[in-house]
Design a protein around this motif. Structure first.
Motif, PDB file in Angstrom:
ATOM      1  N   GLN A  64       0.833  -1.208   0.000  1.00 15.94           N
ATOM      2  CA  GLN A  64       0.000   0.000   0.000  1.00 15.94           C
ATOM      3  C   GLN A  64       0.867   1.257   0.000  1.00 15.94           C
ATOM      4  N   LEU A  65       1.948   1.212   0.769  1.00 15.73           N
ATOM      5  CA  LEU A  65       2.854   2.359   0.802  1.00 15.73           C
ATOM      6  C   LEU A  65       3.465   2.590  -0.585  1.00 15.73           C
ATOM      7  N   GLN A  66       3.784   1.490  -1.238  1.00 20.39           N
ATOM      8  CA  GLN A  66       4.357   1.590  -2.590  1.00 20.39           C
ATOM      9  C   GLN A  66       3.336   2.180  -3.576  1.00 20.39           C
ATOM     10  N   MET A  67       2.067   1.878  -3.364  1.00 22.35           N
ATOM     11  CA  MET A  67       1.023   2.457  -4.223  1.00 22.35           C
ATOM     12  C   MET A  67       0.953   3.971  -4.033  1.00 22.35           C
ATOM     13  N   ILE A  68       1.103   4.406  -2.799  1.00 22.54           N
ATOM     14  CA  ILE A  68       1.084   5.846  -2.513  1.00 22.54           C
ATOM     15  C   ILE A  68       2.252   6.516  -3.245  1.00 22.54           C
ATOM     16  N   VAL A  69       3.442   5.892  -3.125  1.00 17.90           N
ATOM     17  CA  VAL A  69       4.631   6.448  -3.796  1.00 17.90           C
ATOM     18  C   VAL A  69       4.393   6.520  -5.307  1.00 17.90           C
ATOM     19  N   GLY A  70       3.840   5.441  -5.858  1.00 20.85           N
ATOM     20  CA  GLY A  70       3.577   5.395  -7.298  1.00 20.85           C
ATOM     21  C   GLY A  70       2.618   6.488  -7.729  1.00 20.85           C
ATOM     22  N   ALA A  71       1.552   6.668  -6.966  1.00 17.66           N
ATOM     23  CA  ALA A  71       0.556   7.687  -7.319  1.00 17.66           C
ATOM     24  C   ALA A  71       1.145   9.083  -7.198  1.00 17.66           C
ATOM     25  N   GLU A  72       1.932   9.292  -6.148  1.00 21.64           N
ATOM     26  CA  GLU A  72       2.515  10.629  -5.945  1.00 21.64           C
ATOM     27  C   GLU A  72       3.516  10.984  -7.042  1.00 21.64           C
ATOM     28  N   ARG A  73       4.198   9.980  -7.575  1.00 24.05           N
ATOM     29  CA  ARG A  73       5.140  10.241  -8.668  1.00 24.05           C
ATOM     30  C   ARG A  73       4.393  10.757  -9.900  1.00 24.05           C
TER      31      ARG A  73
END
Ligand code: 5GP
Length: 212
Positions: free
Chosen positions: A186-195
């Motif tokens: 889930q944290l990785q999804m946040i990073v992906g979306a923020e990029r």
């Protein structure tokens, strides 16, 4: 998209804050995030607390005396600083701006007070995530199991955890750490979306011009 057009979409890094009460799994998640994202660097704070066993100067913290911390405050070297568990903690600004200029993202393990200050100081570049434990019982179990602190300190940390948790609404994203693998994803999804946010894709206007 041609390769030439694709490479014109340069990215701007951001500052990712991960806050939680101690024992919620923050350290493990941070380590995972750094392993999985080569463009991330960890912000190393200065603190007046003593080093724990296994902690290294310059890797985990810069361990400084009170007077040195005062001098750093006077020289305006901190992006934010706060008192947590009766000790002082602060984020040195210089490495953060150097990392951003170098196209990196920076990960912060700071409390709610530091998060408020960071958000005020560099608003558009800050993404904040709050990590909640699945229950207080589980939090107590994890704090005891890691064996880093004496029974007294564990009790203090539990009391402070309730205070820390009360600030959850001030964050952009909330994760409940039931399962480490799932939370890391889930944290990785946040990073992906923020990029993918418009303002982080700095070369986008030039690219879109080639489409219109
Ligand atoms: P610990 O002593 O367990 O390493 O950290 C205690 C608390 O201090 C954690 O909640 C951590 O997020 C917070 N903390 C660590 N470094 C900083 C910092 O530079 N600024 C602020 N505001 N909090 C910090």
């Amino acid at each position: 998209m041609s390769n030439a057009a694709a490479t014109s979409i340069q990215r701007r890094g951001f500052l990712l804050v991960l806050s939680s009460p101690s024992g919620a799994g923050k350290t493990t998640l941070s380590r995972r995030l750094l392993e999985d994202n080569a463009d991330f660097v960890m912000s190393v704070s200065a603190t007046t607390r003593a080093a724990r066993e296994n902690e290294l100067e310059g890797r985990d913290y810069y361990f400084v005396k009170d007077a040195e911390f005062d001098a750093m405050v006077d020289r305006r070297e901190f992006l934010e600083h706060a008192v947590v568990f009766d000790h002082r903690y602060g984020t040195p600004s210089k490495p953060v701006f150097e990392a951003l200029e170098g196209g990196h993202c920076v990960l912060f393990d700071i409390d709610w007070q530091g998060t408020q200050q960071l958000t005020e100081n560099v608003r558009e570049d800050v993404v904040t995530v709050f990590l909640l434990p699945p229950s207080l019982d589980e939090l107590a179990r994890r704090l005891k199991a890691r064996g880093l602190d004496s029974e007294d300190v564990v009790q203090t940390r539990m009391a402070k955890a309730v205070d820390e948790i009360s600030h959850w609404r001030e964050y952009d994203y909330i994760l409940v750490n039931h399962d480490l693998e799932e939370t890391a994803a889930q944290l990785q999804m946040i990073v992906g979306a923020e990029r993918l946010r418009l303002e982080r894709q700095t070369g986008l206007s030039d690219f879109v011009r080639t489409l219109t």
